[in-house]
Design a protein around this motif. Sequence first.
Motif, PDB file in Angstrom:
ATOM      1  N   ARG A 159       0.828  -1.209   0.000  1.00 30.49           N
ATOM      2  CA  ARG A 159       0.000   0.000   0.000  1.00 30.49           C
ATOM      3  C   ARG A 159       0.863   1.260   0.000  1.00 30.49           C
ATOM      4  N   LEU A 160       1.939   1.246   0.765  1.00 32.31           N
ATOM      5  CA  LEU A 160       2.844   2.395   0.750  1.00 32.31           C
ATOM      6  C   LEU A 160       3.488   2.539  -0.630  1.00 32.31           C
ATOM      7  N   ALA A 161       3.892   1.418  -1.199  1.00 30.50           N
ATOM      8  CA  ALA A 161       4.506   1.455  -2.530  1.00 30.50           C
ATOM      9  C   ALA A 161       3.527   1.958  -3.574  1.00 30.50           C
ATOM     10  N   GLY A 162       2.239   1.731  -3.342  1.00 31.72           N
ATOM     11  CA  GLY A 162       1.216   2.183  -4.269  1.00 31.72           C
ATOM     12  C   GLY A 162       0.811   3.629  -4.077  1.00 31.72           C
ATOM     13  N   GLY A 163       1.388   4.299  -3.064  1.00 35.07           N
ATOM     14  CA  GLY A 163       1.134   5.721  -2.893  1.00 35.07           C
ATOM     15  C   GLY A 163       0.261   6.122  -1.725  1.00 35.07           C
ATOM     16  N   GLU A 164      -0.212   5.156  -0.925  1.00 31.29           N
ATOM     17  CA  GLU A 164      -1.033   5.519   0.228  1.00 31.29           C
ATOM     18  C   GLU A 164      -0.173   6.135   1.326  1.00 31.29           C
ATOM     19  N   THR A 165      -0.755   7.030   2.095  1.00 27.94           N
ATOM     20  CA  THR A 165      -0.058   7.639   3.219  1.00 27.94           C
ATOM     21  C   THR A 165      -0.254   6.779   4.471  1.00 27.94           C
ATOM     22  N   ILE A 166       0.534   7.051   5.479  1.00 32.53           N
ATOM     23  CA  ILE A 166       0.399   6.324   6.738  1.00 32.53           C
ATOM     24  C   ILE A 166      -0.986   6.565   7.338  1.00 32.53           C
ATOM     25  N   GLY A 167      -1.474   7.800   7.241  1.00 34.83           N
ATOM     26  CA  GLY A 167      -2.806   8.104   7.756  1.00 34.83           C
ATOM     27  C   GLY A 167      -3.896   7.322   7.044  1.00 34.83           C
ATOM     28  N   GLN A 168      -3.814   7.242   5.724  1.00 36.53           N
ATOM     29  CA  GLN A 168      -4.798   6.474   4.951  1.00 36.53           C
ATOM     30  C   GLN A 168      -4.737   4.998   5.313  1.00 36.53           C
ATOM     31  N   LEU A 169      -3.519   4.488   5.483  1.00 37.30           N
ATOM     32  CA  LEU A 169      -3.343   3.089   5.864  1.00 37.30           C
ATOM     33  C   LEU A 169      -3.955   2.814   7.230  1.00 37.30           C
ATOM     34  N   ALA A 170      -3.705   3.715   8.171  1.00 37.47           N
ATOM     35  CA  ALA A 170      -4.232   3.532   9.517  1.00 37.47           C
ATOM     36  C   ALA A 170      -5.753   3.433   9.498  1.00 37.47           C
ATOM     37  N   THR A 171      -6.381   4.284   8.701  1.00 32.25           N
ATOM     38  CA  THR A 171      -7.844   4.268   8.607  1.00 32.25           C
ATOM     39  C   THR A 171      -8.357   2.992   7.957  1.00 32.25           C
ATOM     40  N   SER A 172      -7.778   2.618   6.823  1.00 29.14           N
ATOM     41  CA  SER A 172      -8.277   1.457   6.084  1.00 29.14           C
ATOM     42  C   SER A 172      -8.008   0.143   6.803  1.00 29.14           C
ATOM     43  N   LEU A 173      -6.928   0.074   7.572  1.00 34.64           N
ATOM     44  CA  LEU A 173      -6.592  -1.162   8.284  1.00 34.64           C
ATOM     45  C   LEU A 173      -7.075  -1.156   9.737  1.00 34.64           C
ATOM     46  N   SER A 174      -7.742  -0.072  10.145  1.00 36.65           N
ATOM     47  CA  SER A 174      -8.246   0.078  11.529  1.00 36.65           C
ATOM     48  C   SER A 174      -7.116  -0.075  12.545  1.00 36.65           C
ATOM     49  N   LEU A 175      -5.998   0.593  12.255  1.00 35.28           N
ATOM     50  CA  LEU A 175      -4.847   0.594  13.148  1.00 35.28           C
ATOM     51  C   LEU A 175      -4.511   2.037  13.506  1.00 35.28           C
ATOM     52  N   SER A 176      -3.720   2.211  14.558  1.00 38.19           N
ATOM     53  CA  SER A 176      -3.271   3.554  14.901  1.00 38.19           C
ATOM     54  C   SER A 176      -2.144   3.966  13.968  1.00 38.19           C
ATOM     55  N   VAL A 177      -1.954   5.281  13.842  1.00 36.86           N
ATOM     56  CA  VAL A 177      -0.862   5.794  13.022  1.00 36.86           C
ATOM     57  C   VAL A 177       0.471   5.283  13.558  1.00 36.86           C
ATOM     58  N   LYS A 178       0.600   5.215  14.883  1.00 37.17           N
ATOM     59  CA  LYS A 178       1.841   4.724  15.497  1.00 37.17           C
ATOM     60  C   LYS A 178       2.122   3.283  15.102  1.00 37.17           C
ATOM     61  N   THR A 179       1.071   2.454  15.090  1.00 39.52           N
ATOM     62  CA  THR A 179       1.250   1.041  14.733  1.00 39.52           C
ATOM     63  C   THR A 179       1.669   0.900  13.277  1.00 39.52           C
ATOM     64  N   VAL A 180       1.018   1.654  12.387  1.00 35.49           N
ATOM     65  CA  VAL A 180       1.384   1.602  10.973  1.00 35.49           C
ATOM     66  C   VAL A 180       2.823   2.077  10.784  1.00 35.49           C
ATOM     67  N   SER A 181       3.204   3.114  11.519  1.00 31.47           N
ATOM     68  CA  SER A 181       4.569   3.623  11.427  1.00 31.47           C
ATOM     69  C   SER A 181       5.572   2.565  11.872  1.00 31.47           C
ATOM     70  N   THR A 182       5.185   1.785  12.871  1.00 33.01           N
ATOM     71  CA  THR A 182       6.058   0.706  13.334  1.00 33.01           C
ATOM     72  C   THR A 182       6.220  -0.357  12.255  1.00 33.01           C
ATOM     73  N   TYR A 183       5.108  -0.712  11.609  1.00 31.64           N
ATOM     74  CA  TYR A 183       5.186  -1.687  10.512  1.00 31.64           C
ATOM     75  C   TYR A 183       6.055  -1.150   9.382  1.00 31.64           C
TER      76      TYR A 183
END
Length: 210
Positions: A159-183
């Motif tokens: 998803r990051l490679a496809g252009g999504e932001t960390i915020g967008q990822l957090a919303t779509s995956l129902s995770l916190s921004v901190k958790t996505v940043s860790t991944y």
Amino acid sequence: MIRIAIVDDHAMLRAGLRQFLAEQPDLAVVAEAADGRAAMDIVRRGEVDVVLLDITMPGQSGVDVLAAIRARSPALPVLMLSGHAEAHYAATLLRLGASGYLNKDCDPDELVKAVRTVARGRKFITAAMAERLAEGLGRGDDKPLHEQLSERELQVFLRLAGGETIGQLATSLSLSVKTVSTYRSRVMGKLLLGSNSDLTYYALKNGLIQ
């Protein structure tokens, strides 16, 4: 009769697959979907025996949908289809729970064989892929770096490679921004990369995105 669901965002490809599979006396396409949400509606109804799933779709990727199907119906066979060379994805997707993997340019008879194989509860890989996997035994350090990623790390990476932001990822995956940043940090470390543009370049270079 093996009941099949086709999940692909290209209507013409679905039509072609439906027409070809209809010629087989033991196969029937009973459902179609153009995205992950519709695919999960089909899975929840429990009316199919095999899912043909495209790896590249808008919104949820095939990896996301595979994970959702595995969580909902772990015994349902999922045969992944892709325009990418199979060597880039097959081993990773099999590890994540796919029943098989085929390139969309494969011989039609091979697709029929694959559907029948996974419907019996067995894994399907092509002869070429079997040879590649056999050659890789005992040479773990020769594996592509992305094969080290966990299921969630692979989702985040694509998803990051496809252009999504960390915020967008957090919303779509129902995770916190901190958790996505860790991944993201884990992915960067495993792939030895330093930026999102590096992620995109790696994914394009390895045929993981188009």
